[in-house]
Scaffold this motif. Structure first.
Motif, PDB file in Angstrom:
ATOM      1  N   LEU A   1       0.836  -1.192   0.000  1.00 54.11           N
ATOM      2  CA  LEU A   1       0.000   0.000   0.000  1.00 54.11           C
ATOM      3  C   LEU A   1       0.874   1.245   0.000  1.00 54.11           C
ATOM      4  O   LEU A   1       1.778   1.383   0.833  1.00 54.11           O
ATOM      5  CB  LEU A   1      -0.913   0.018   1.224  1.00 54.11           C
ATOM      6  N   ARG A   2       0.605   2.150  -0.920  1.00 56.50           N
ATOM      7  CA  ARG A   2       1.310   3.434  -0.975  1.00 56.50           C
ATOM      8  C   ARG A   2       0.281   4.543  -0.837  1.00 56.50           C
ATOM      9  O   ARG A   2      -0.631   4.668  -1.667  1.00 56.50           O
ATOM     10  CB  ARG A   2       2.086   3.582  -2.281  1.00 56.50           C
ATOM     11  N   LEU A   3       0.410   5.340   0.213  1.00 55.43           N
ATOM     12  CA  LEU A   3      -0.491   6.467   0.431  1.00 55.43           C
ATOM     13  C   LEU A   3       0.098   7.711  -0.220  1.00 55.43           C
ATOM     14  O   LEU A   3       1.261   8.048   0.000  1.00 55.43           O
ATOM     15  CB  LEU A   3      -0.687   6.714   1.931  1.00 55.43           C
ATOM     16  N   VAL A   4      -0.711   8.374  -1.039  1.00 53.68           N
ATOM     17  CA  VAL A   4      -0.279   9.603  -1.698  1.00 53.68           C
ATOM     18  C   VAL A   4      -0.915  10.775  -0.956  1.00 53.68           C
ATOM     19  O   VAL A   4      -2.138  10.949  -0.983  1.00 53.68           O
ATOM     20  CB  VAL A   4      -0.707   9.621  -3.178  1.00 53.68           C
ATOM     21  N   ASP A   5      -0.118  11.528  -0.257  1.00 54.25           N
ATOM     22  CA  ASP A   5      -0.606  12.685   0.489  1.00 54.25           C
ATOM     23  C   ASP A   5      -0.899  13.813  -0.494  1.00 54.25           C
ATOM     24  O   ASP A   5       0.012  14.457  -1.018  1.00 54.25           O
ATOM     25  CB  ASP A   5       0.438  13.115   1.524  1.00 54.25           C
ATOM     26  N   MET A   6      -2.184  14.070  -0.725  1.00 59.34           N
ATOM     27  CA  MET A   6      -2.565  15.086  -1.705  1.00 59.34           C
ATOM     28  C   MET A   6      -2.258  16.500  -1.234  1.00 59.34           C
ATOM     29  O   MET A   6      -2.286  17.442  -2.033  1.00 59.34           O
ATOM     30  CB  MET A   6      -4.055  14.947  -2.039  1.00 59.34           C
ATOM     31  N   ASN A   7      -1.943  16.657   0.056  1.00 59.80           N
ATOM     32  CA  ASN A   7      -1.532  17.970   0.557  1.00 59.80           C
ATOM     33  C   ASN A   7      -0.192  18.404  -0.041  1.00 59.80           C
ATOM     34  O   ASN A   7       0.131  19.591  -0.038  1.00 59.80           O
ATOM     35  CB  ASN A   7      -1.425  17.937   2.091  1.00 59.80           C
ATOM     36  N   HIS A   8       0.597  17.441  -0.522  1.00 55.08           N
ATOM     37  CA  HIS A   8       1.928  17.733  -1.051  1.00 55.08           C
ATOM     38  C   HIS A   8       1.989  17.639  -2.574  1.00 55.08           C
ATOM     39  O   HIS A   8       3.081  17.654  -3.142  1.00 55.08           O
ATOM     40  CB  HIS A   8       2.954  16.770  -0.438  1.00 55.08           C
ATOM     41  N   GLN A   9       0.817  17.530  -3.212  1.00 53.81           N
ATOM     42  CA  GLN A   9       0.784  17.439  -4.670  1.00 53.81           C
ATOM     43  C   GLN A   9       0.438  18.799  -5.268  1.00 53.81           C
ATOM     44  O   GLN A   9      -0.069  19.684  -4.570  1.00 53.81           O
ATOM     45  CB  GLN A   9      -0.242  16.385  -5.104  1.00 53.81           C
ATOM     46  N   PRO A  10       0.726  19.009  -6.559  1.00 58.43           N
ATOM     47  CA  PRO A  10       0.404  20.296  -7.193  1.00 58.43           C
ATOM     48  C   PRO A  10      -1.063  20.655  -7.015  1.00 58.43           C
ATOM     49  O   PRO A  10      -1.938  19.786  -7.062  1.00 58.43           O
ATOM     50  CB  PRO A  10       0.747  20.052  -8.672  1.00 58.43           C
ATOM     51  N   LYS A  11      -1.339  21.912  -6.786  1.00 57.23           N
ATOM     52  CA  LYS A  11      -2.698  22.371  -6.557  1.00 57.23           C
ATOM     53  C   LYS A  11      -3.583  22.035  -7.763  1.00 57.23           C
ATOM     54  O   LYS A  11      -3.230  22.280  -8.913  1.00 57.23           O
ATOM     55  CB  LYS A  11      -2.709  23.884  -6.324  1.00 57.23           C
ATOM     56  N   GLY A  12      -4.734  21.455  -7.485  1.00 57.02           N
ATOM     57  CA  GLY A  12      -5.676  21.109  -8.539  1.00 57.02           C
ATOM     58  C   GLY A  12      -5.390  19.798  -9.244  1.00 57.02           C
ATOM     59  O   GLY A  12      -6.092  19.447 -10.198  1.00 57.02           O
ATOM     60  N   ALA A  13      -4.386  19.068  -8.787  1.00 59.49           N
ATOM     61  CA  ALA A  13      -4.041  17.794  -9.435  1.00 59.49           C
ATOM     62  C   ALA A  13      -5.156  16.769  -9.218  1.00 59.49           C
ATOM     63  O   ALA A  13      -5.580  16.532  -8.087  1.00 59.49           O
ATOM     64  CB  ALA A  13      -2.727  17.259  -8.890  1.00 59.49           C
ATOM     65  N   VAL A  14      -5.618  16.187 -10.293  1.00 60.93           N
ATOM     66  CA  VAL A  14      -6.617  15.124 -10.197  1.00 60.93           C
ATOM     67  C   VAL A  14      -5.939  13.803  -9.873  1.00 60.93           C
ATOM     68  O   VAL A  14      -6.385  13.040  -9.012  1.00 60.93           O
ATOM     69  CB  VAL A  14      -7.404  15.006 -11.513  1.00 60.93           C
ATOM     70  N   LEU A  15      -4.845  13.546 -10.558  1.00 63.84           N
ATOM     71  CA  LEU A  15      -4.031  12.360 -10.314  1.00 63.84           C
ATOM     72  C   LEU A  15      -2.618  12.822  -9.996  1.00 63.84           C
ATOM     73  O   LEU A  15      -2.035  13.629 -10.730  1.00 63.84           O
ATOM     74  CB  LEU A  15      -4.025  11.451 -11.540  1.00 63.84           C
ATOM     75  N   ALA A  16      -2.068  12.330  -8.897  1.00 64.03           N
ATOM     76  CA  ALA A  16      -0.741  12.750  -8.465  1.00 64.03           C
ATOM     77  C   ALA A  16       0.306  12.385  -9.517  1.00 64.03           C
ATOM     78  O   ALA A  16       0.276  11.270 -10.071  1.00 64.03           O
ATOM     79  CB  ALA A  16      -0.395  12.098  -7.132  1.00 64.03           C
ATOM     80  N   PRO A  17       1.241  13.282  -9.827  1.00 65.84           N
ATOM     81  CA  PRO A  17       2.289  12.985 -10.817  1.00 65.84           C
ATOM     82  C   PRO A  17       3.048  11.691 -10.540  1.00 65.84           C
ATOM     83  O   PRO A  17       3.324  10.937 -11.489  1.00 65.84           O
ATOM     84  CB  PRO A  17       3.196  14.216 -10.742  1.00 65.84           C
ATOM     85  N   PRO A  18       3.412  11.360  -9.284  1.00 65.33           N
ATOM     86  CA  PRO A  18       4.106  10.077  -9.055  1.00 65.33           C
ATOM     87  C   PRO A  18       3.245   8.872  -9.453  1.00 65.33           C
ATOM     88  O   PRO A  18       3.770   7.873  -9.942  1.00 65.33           O
ATOM     89  CB  PRO A  18       4.384  10.079  -7.549  1.00 65.33           C
ATOM     90  N   LEU A  19       1.935   8.972  -9.246  1.00 69.26           N
ATOM     91  CA  LEU A  19       1.043   7.876  -9.632  1.00 69.26           C
ATOM     92  C   LEU A  19       1.010   7.718 -11.149  1.00 69.26           C
ATOM     93  O   LEU A  19       1.104   6.599 -11.672  1.00 69.26           O
ATOM     94  CB  LEU A  19      -0.367   8.138  -9.096  1.00 69.26           C
ATOM     95  N   VAL A  20       0.910   8.818 -11.864  1.00 71.81           N
ATOM     96  CA  VAL A  20       0.890   8.759 -13.324  1.00 71.81           C
ATOM     97  C   VAL A  20       2.194   8.173 -13.854  1.00 71.81           C
ATOM     98  O   VAL A  20       2.202   7.354 -14.778  1.00 71.81           O
ATOM     99  CB  VAL A  20       0.638  10.159 -13.919  1.00 71.81           C
ATOM    100  N   ALA A  21       3.304   8.569 -13.225  1.00 76.53           N
ATOM    101  CA  ALA A  21       4.607   8.042 -13.652  1.00 76.53           C
ATOM    102  C   ALA A  21       4.696   6.534 -13.413  1.00 76.53           C
ATOM    103  O   ALA A  21       5.231   5.783 -14.254  1.00 76.53           O
ATOM    104  CB  ALA A  21       5.725   8.772 -12.909  1.00 76.53           C
ATOM    105  N   ALA A  22       4.173   6.087 -12.278  1.00 79.94           N
ATOM    106  CA  ALA A  22       4.192   4.655 -11.977  1.00 79.94           C
ATOM    107  C   ALA A  22       3.342   3.871 -12.975  1.00 79.94           C
ATOM    108  O   ALA A  22       3.701   2.761 -13.391  1.00 79.94           O
ATOM    109  CB  ALA A  22       3.701   4.421 -10.552  1.00 79.94           C
ATOM    110  N   MET A  23       2.221   4.443 -13.360  1.00 74.75           N
ATOM    111  CA  MET A  23       1.364   3.778 -14.338  1.00 74.75           C
ATOM    112  C   MET A  23       2.058   3.699 -15.701  1.00 74.75           C
ATOM    113  O   MET A  23       2.005   2.665 -16.379  1.00 74.75           O
ATOM    114  CB  MET A  23       0.033   4.526 -14.449  1.00 74.75           C
ATOM    115  N   ALA A  24       2.709   4.782 -16.097  1.00 82.77           N
ATOM    116  CA  ALA A  24       3.424   4.793 -17.379  1.00 82.77           C
ATOM    117  C   ALA A  24       4.515   3.732 -17.401  1.00 82.77           C
ATOM    118  O   ALA A  24       4.728   3.045 -18.412  1.00 82.77           O
ATOM    119  CB  ALA A  24       4.018   6.179 -17.622  1.00 82.77           C
ATOM    120  N   GLU A  25       5.201   3.586 -16.282  1.00 80.24           N
ATOM    121  CA  GLU A  25       6.273   2.585 -16.194  1.00 80.24           C
ATOM    122  C   GLU A  25       5.724   1.178 -16.390  1.00 80.24           C
ATOM    123  O   GLU A  25       6.310   0.358 -17.100  1.00 80.24           O
ATOM    124  CB  GLU A  25       6.951   2.706 -14.827  1.00 80.24           C
TER     125      GLU A  25
END
Length: 741
Positions: free
Chosen positions: A384-408
């Protein structure tokens, strides 16, 4: 000679019609016989409950109507089925006919005797073919013949099931091979020899949702059609056409079908040779009906197993012994004193996240809990990986690290799944100038924006309109979606992953699976096949994708909006959220070769919430212990018992007036001093299709006290609906053991 059958017909409890109606007949009709009888200006289907030789007291022959016709080609519904229906009607405070007739296929009400005879002739022909191909006298085949090696945990679970003296709670991790246990147990039941003249042994397997039946049906047909014939496996669910449902029901009722796969409605099917019931994903709320007779299929399965077991043992004592449907696995596995084999109908409740009611029953020793914590092949559960949305770019629907992991993962040829339990493009369309929102004219809810066909749809009453070109109130052209649904996530992901390439060089493909995308006949099967083939890289969907599916290539699952349930007013919300996330996580890493790299990502604004701590460890027992402690302190189920009295009326005032008068008139009823009645309140969505809805909560510390009070309350409710202040009341219903308050 004239006989006087009592016939139950489909009348709701709030109608005030008695449990059965008296008719006359020139034939002595066996209980369970299906008949057509006059009711008012109509002719309706009914079930003979008993048949007397004397007219009912106070009635003459001239005052009764004659039975119109008898469906004499159909075997009567047996005493065990009638006992199940009677219990369901009494416990869930419904009329006997309402439950009995709801359990029968709708098309049965329309067929003439001649049409039914033709269908039964086809069924009999299929049954003859089945009889000549079924190995009724063969001993159970060795495990290897099924083509799958069992794990030690699976073998231990099957061995314990053989000698179980109570309902079995199969607590198996996602991917632990629970379905293979069901298949093996089914094979052993069907291979059991049946005495001459007895119904062939039958098995009922239930799943919570229709979308889980194609995969399950494929596995059961692959395993059992070569042994028992093409007609030996049938499905029963509301997604079937009326002719399909009728054919499946007839096959089950006549014994042609040996295995019935279905949703909650299947628990009331007529199965004369029933010896094993499986309730897969037993925790799922879909097993509790939310309309009509609000029964719990899981709980009725447990009761039905008890009824079938008592009947089997009574038959054995009367000199008509039935073999044990699950023969003892070895020396010393016999029940009771060890001198006689166990004779029973087994019920298995399977889940990786059992309901707290079932878990509590196992803790008390009323259920036998069998644990299968390991995955088949030794694979690991996803991290389990928790993505703290408080530390993500404002207005992000999907956190950039999550998108990168999916692309990989897409680049490696693996699949991803994104869970968002909200269909449509956005839950609301709004004007930020004047505050207009896409409210439904007929419900106290917003219409959902569906971008694909540019409509606003109410998911409660179905009211649909085209999206307006401008704000209907102020004319502003800039009306915008608020919030997110699966359509928007699909569109957003397609844009984010546009440059990502699959191993074959092709572009990443994003697909969506929800109630909208699977609405057309056959679309669900096509989407599942596409996913299994690997043609889809990212599957976006609602909770329907999180349960039961065996997608072998998924290594990453993401939950986009789990926070909404963390602070809900419903005390069951944490249980439902934990189960949903655990089940969703279980879709990842089901192939042991990829399990070490499998992950579950959860986007949250509250990463320190204690629910995530137990989720991270996949520690359902710890979560259950914590929740049960809280429930015990508050006197909530399973430590207390509840019912809801619901009222639908033309005005909210009339609905609440009926409920409050019903509470006032309950004084003096049996067990009233042990009952707590709360004031009437509107439902969360108080108006649906121009009908106002309200409810009143009833609580008791004793199930028996609650049941006796509710039974005594029914005549009072019928009287209160006639009060002047309740004018405008449309209907009322009692919901016993409600799942949502």
């Amino acid at each position: 000679m004239t006989f006087w059958p009592n016939v139950v017909v489909a009348t709701p409890a709030h109608s005030g019609v008695g449990a059965s109606l008296s008719y006359r007949s020139e034939l002595l009709l066996a209980p369970g016989t299906l008949v057509r009888v006059p009711l008012g200006q109509r002719e309706v289907l009914g079930v003979v409950w008993e048949c007397a030789t004397e007219p009912p007291e106070g009635l003459t022959e001239a005052q009764t109507k004659a039975v119109a016709s008898v469906l004499d080609g159909l075997p009567p519904l047996n005493a065990r089925w009638r006992q199940l229906v009677k219990f369901a009607a009494q416990y869930y405070q419904r009329s006997l006919g309402e439950v009995a007739l709801a359990a029968l296929p709708p098309q049965l009400r329309e067929l003439s005797n001649e049409q039914l005879a033709r269908r039964l002739k086809r069924q009999a022909k299929a049954a003859h073919t089945l009889k000549t191909t079924t190995p009724t006298d063969a001993a159970p085949a060795p495990a290897a013949s099924d083509g799958h090696d069992l794990s030690d945990e699976q073998r231990q679970a099957l061995a314990a099931l053989h000698s179980a003296q109570a309902p079995v709670l199969l607590f198996g991790a996602t991917g632990s091979g629970k379905t293979e246990v069901y298949l093996r147990a089914t094979r052993e039941v069907l291979d059991t020899a049946t005495p001459e003249g007895s119904s062939p042994t039958q098995v009922l397997v239930m799943v919570p949702e229709i979308n889980l039946t194609p995969q399950l049906e494929a596995r059961f047909r692959e395993r059992f059609e070569p042994l028992y014939g093409a007609d030996s496996v049938v499905c029963l669910h509301s997604g079937m056409t009326p002719p399909q449902r009728l054919n499946s029901w007839l096959a089950a009722h006549t014994g042609t079908a040996r295995i019935v796969l279905g949703t909650r409605m299947a628990v009331l099917a007529s199965l004369p040779g029933l010896r094993l019931m499986v309730v897969d994903e037993e925790h799922d709320p879909s097993y509790k009906s939310q309309e009509g007779a609000r029964y719990s299929a899981r709980d009725l399965a447990v009761y039905r197993a008890k009824v079938e077991t008592e009947a089997l043992r009574s038959a054995g004592q009367a000199g008509d012994p039935h073999p044990n449907p699950l023969p003892p696995a070895g020396e010393g596995a016999e029940a009771g004193t060890g001198s006689e084999p166990d004779v029973r109908c087994h019920v298995v409740l399977g889940s990786a996240t059992p309901s707290l009611e079932s878990w509590h029953a196992a803790e008390q020793g009323r259920y036998l809990r069998l644990a299968m914590p390991g995955r088949v092949g030794g694979g690991a559960l996803p991290r389990l990986r928790l993505v703290d949305m408080n530390h993500q770019p404002k207005g992000a629907v999907l956190a950039p690290p999550l998108v990168a992991a999916m692309a990989e993962r897409i680049g490696r040829g693996e699949q991803c799944m994104v869970l968002l339990n909200r269909r449509g493009y956005a839950p609301v369309l709004a004007c930020h100038d004047c505050g207009w929102k896409s409210a439904c004219a007929h419900c106290s809810a917003y219409r959902v924006f569906h971008k694909l066909d540019r409509t606003l749809r109410c998911h409660h009453c179905g009211f649909t309109e085209r999206v307006p070109r401008a704000c209907p109130d102020c004319g502003n052209l800039d009306i915008a979606p608020v919030g997110r649904g699966t359509e928007q996530i699909e569109e957003h992901l397609s844009a984010l992953l546009a440059d990502v390439r699959r191993p074959d060089g092709g572009p990443a493909r994003v697909a969506r699976m929800d109630a909208d995308s699977t609405r057309l006949k056959g679309s669900l099967e096509v989407q599942l096949a596409t996913m299994h083939s690997g043609a889809v890289d990212v599957l976006v969907g609602t909770q329907m994708i999180a349960k039961g599916h065996d997608f072998r290539r998924i290594t990453l699952v993401a939950s986009v909006n789990a926070d909404s349930a963390l602070f809900a007013s419903d005390y069951r919300a944490p249980e439902r959220l934990f189960a949903l996330l655990m089940q969703a996580a279980g879709r990842a890493g089901r192939d042991a070769a990829h399990s070490e790299a499998s992950e579950m990502w959860v986007q949250t604004w509250y990463p320190q919430h204690p629910l995530f701590a137990t989720l991270k460890k996949h520690d359902y027992p710890a979560f259950a212990a914590e929740q049960l402690t809280e429930r015990a302190q508050a006197g909530m189920p399973p430590y207390g018992y509840q019912a809801l009295l619901r009222a639908d009326a033309r005005t909210q005032a009339a609905a609440q007036a009926f409920l409050n008068r019903a509470a006032e008139h309950s004084q003096g009823l049996p067990y009233r001093d042990q009952i707590t009645l709360y004031p009437a309140v509107p439902l969360t969505i108080q108006r649906v299709a121009n009908v106002e809805r309200a409810q009143l909560l009833v609580e008791a510390a004793s199930r028996g006290a609650l049941q006796r009070f509710l039974s005594a309350w029914q005549p009072v409710l019928l009287q209160c609906r006639s009060l002047p202040e309740a004018r405008g009341l449309i209907r009322f219903a009692v919901d016993v053991d409600p799942l949502a308050i």
